[in-house]
Design a protein around this motif. Sequence first.
Motif: not given
Length: 296
Positions: A77-80, A98-100, A117-118, A193-198
Motif C-alpha cells: 500500500a506504499a512505495p519502497r 493507481g491514479r489519485p 472504508v478502505r 492512489l486507486w487501482s482496485g487497491r489503495l
Amino acid sequence: MNSAPGDPGSAVRRFAEHAVGRITRWTDTSWPREASRVWRVDGADGRTGYVKVHLNDRFHAREVTAYRTWVPALGGAAPRLIAADARLRAVVVTAVPGRPLSDGVRRAPNEERTLFVRIGALAAAIHGSAPPRPRSADEGRAAWKLDRHLDGARAHLAPGDEEFVRTLTARSASLPPLDLVPTHGDFQLRNLLWSGRLAVIDFERSEPQPALRDLVRLSDAWTGRPDLHEAFLTGYGRPLTPSEEERLAVDSALDAVSGIRYGAAEGDPEVLARGLRTLARLRSSSSPGRREREGR
C-alpha cells in the motif's frame, strides 16, 4: 543543483542511475507548483520508479525516516525506498499502481463509501504501525505559528475569519494532550492512489503527531457527505473521542490559514481553495443557528 525547471540536473541523474541502473526516460510528474520536483523514471530493464528532490532538509529527513521506519508495515500500500542522498535531498522509490483519488472521476455513492472504508483502514494501519507515546509539554503546539500564517493569508480572508480563528485557537491551551503516533501529514485524496487497491504516497510531512492530524485535510472530502465520514470511521475501527473532535476543529482552522498563505504564495490554487472551504465550513458548523438546529 542549478538545473533548469523540469530538469533534474546531472548530479540527480547520476544518483538515480547508480541506484537503479540505466534510465531511458525521465518524465516530469511534479505538482503544478515551483517547489515540487518529481520524475517518473523508466529503466532499461523495463522497471519504473520515481525520483523526488525535496525542497529542504526537513522534508527530506521526514520522508526518509518514514520509509525506513513505519512505511514498510504498509506492505504493497506504499512505495519502497530504493536510495536516498541527503546532500542532494533526493530519493528514489518504487512505483505503486493507481491514479489519485482527486482525479475527478465520478463514482457511484456505494463505491465512494467502499473507498472511504478502505481509506479509514489504511489510516488505522498508519497510526498503528508503531506504539503510541505520550506527548511532552513542549511538543506539537502549532498555535505559535498563527500570526505568521495570518500575515500571509489576511488578504484572502473573509470578514470575521481572523477573529474566528484566533478565538478557536485560544481554546487549544485548555485541551488535554493526545498521544503521538506515526502520521502521514498530508493525508488527502491527491496522495491516495486507486487501482482496485489503495495506496498512499508522499511522506515528506510525516512525523509523530496525534492521529487526528491525518483527518484535517481528508475531512474536506466528506464535507456535506456524512455517509463518507461514517464509512471512514467504520474502516478506521473507532469513533473519535470528544477531545479529538475539539482538537480537530482547532487544527483544521490552523491548517486552513496555513494553506491559504501557502497556496497564495506558491501559486497552488487547489490548496488555497481547500483552505477557504475549510474556514467557511468551520464557521458554519459553529454558528448559533447551526448549533440550535443540531440540538433539536
